[in-house]
Design an enzyme around this catalytic site. Structure first.
Site, short mmCIF file in Angstrom:
data_model
loop_
_atom_site.label_atom_id
_atom_site.label_comp_id
_atom_site.label_asym_id
_atom_site.label_seq_id
_atom_site.Cartn_x
_atom_site.Cartn_y
_atom_site.Cartn_z
N HIS A 44 0.88 -1.18 0.00
CA HIS A 44 0.00 0.00 0.00
C HIS A 44 0.91 1.23 0.00
CE1 HIS A 44 -3.88 2.01 1.68
NE2 HIS A 44 -3.13 2.89 1.03
N GLU A 76 -2.57 -1.68 -3.18
CA GLU A 76 -3.68 -0.97 -2.55
C GLU A 76 -3.40 0.52 -2.51
OE1 GLU A 76 -4.83 -4.41 0.75
OE2 GLU A 76 -3.85 -2.57 1.40
N HIS A 198 -7.10 -6.75 7.49
CA HIS A 198 -6.85 -5.80 8.56
C HIS A 198 -6.99 -6.50 9.91
CE1 HIS A 198 -5.78 -1.51 8.70
NE2 HIS A 198 -6.10 -1.61 9.97
#
EC number: 2.6.99.2
Length: 246
Positions: A44, A76, A198
């Site tokens: 990310h 991401e 997550h």
């Protein structure tokens, strides 16, 4: 088939960046993860490059192409023009769009699909035209799945942070798990595949996998990296694969 495991390398990159030295070697750690059986790597890259740097992406792409051609690269991020250009340059198999503010420490909420439809739809169309699978970060909200589908996306990624945060309260964790499960049910009914990520751990993954048997992929960084301090990266990947059901 159990959910595939994508190892998020952001925490490795953040540790490297503390001293601005070439170790821990992000590519070397990624190689260990894939050799141990992980199905892909996730990054990310944020605009401040506080963990994954833009310059890391070509090296990860080359690692997968040259040594692990069956693995997938998942990138991401918030779909700014800079981000879209980055993914178009580095050609990941999957692009996961996240509604992050650049100042956020980590992702902490999903898209409002009804309100964000006009913004997301042309971006999804652009990415799909480029040949990318597109996943959209999603809160546990079954009502939003039809609007998510209408953007043209292929998948949602369930934000499992609240589920992970209830690690010491089994009743709250069970309640959040059911919310995630109902959202996954609605997504699948709408024709979307379902990822999750997550604060997932070896302890809470099996219940998630049982509640969402069609779960396609989990991307895990913080918990996996923390466990690697104890079990090593290869051993930790094998533990997480077991938790997924492999």
């Amino acid at each position: 088939m159990p959910a595939k495991l994508s190892v998020n390398l952001n925490a490795i990159a953040m540790l490297r960046n503390r001293r601005d030295l070439p170790w821990p070697d992000m590519i070397g750690i990624g190689r260990l993860a894939l050799a141990a059986g992980a199905h892909g790597l996730t990054v990310h890259p944020r605009p401040d490059e506080r963990h994954t740097r833009y310059s890391d992406l070509p090296a990860i792409r080359a690692l997968i192409d040259d040594e692990f051609p069956r693995a997938e690269f998942n990138v991401e991020g918030y779909p700014s023009e800079d981000f879209l250009a980055l993914v178009e340059k580095n050609q990941p198999e999957q692009v996961t769009l996240v509604p992050d503010d650049p100042a956020q420490a980590t992702s902490d909420h999903g898209w409002n699909f009804a309100a964000d439809a006009a913004f997301l739809t042309p971006i999804v169309r652009r990415l799909k035209k480029g040949g990318f699978r597109v996943s959209l970060f999603s809160d546990a909200d079954p009502a939003g799945m039809a609007a998510a589908r209408d953007t043209g996306a292929d998948r949602i990624e369930l934000y499992t942070g609240p589920y992970g945060s209830f690690h010491s309260d089994s009743a709250k964790a069970a309640n959040e798990l059911e919310r995630l499960g109902k959202t996954a049910d609605a997504a699948i009914a709408a024709g979307l595949d379902v990822n999750a990520g997550h604060d997932l751990t070896v302890k809470n993954l099996p219940d998630l996998a049982r509640r969402i048997p069609a779960l396609a992929e989990v991307s895990i960084g913080h918990g996996l990296t923390a466990d690697a301090l104890e079990y090593g990266m290869a051993g930790t990947v094998r533990r997480f694969l077991g938790a997924c059901g492999w």
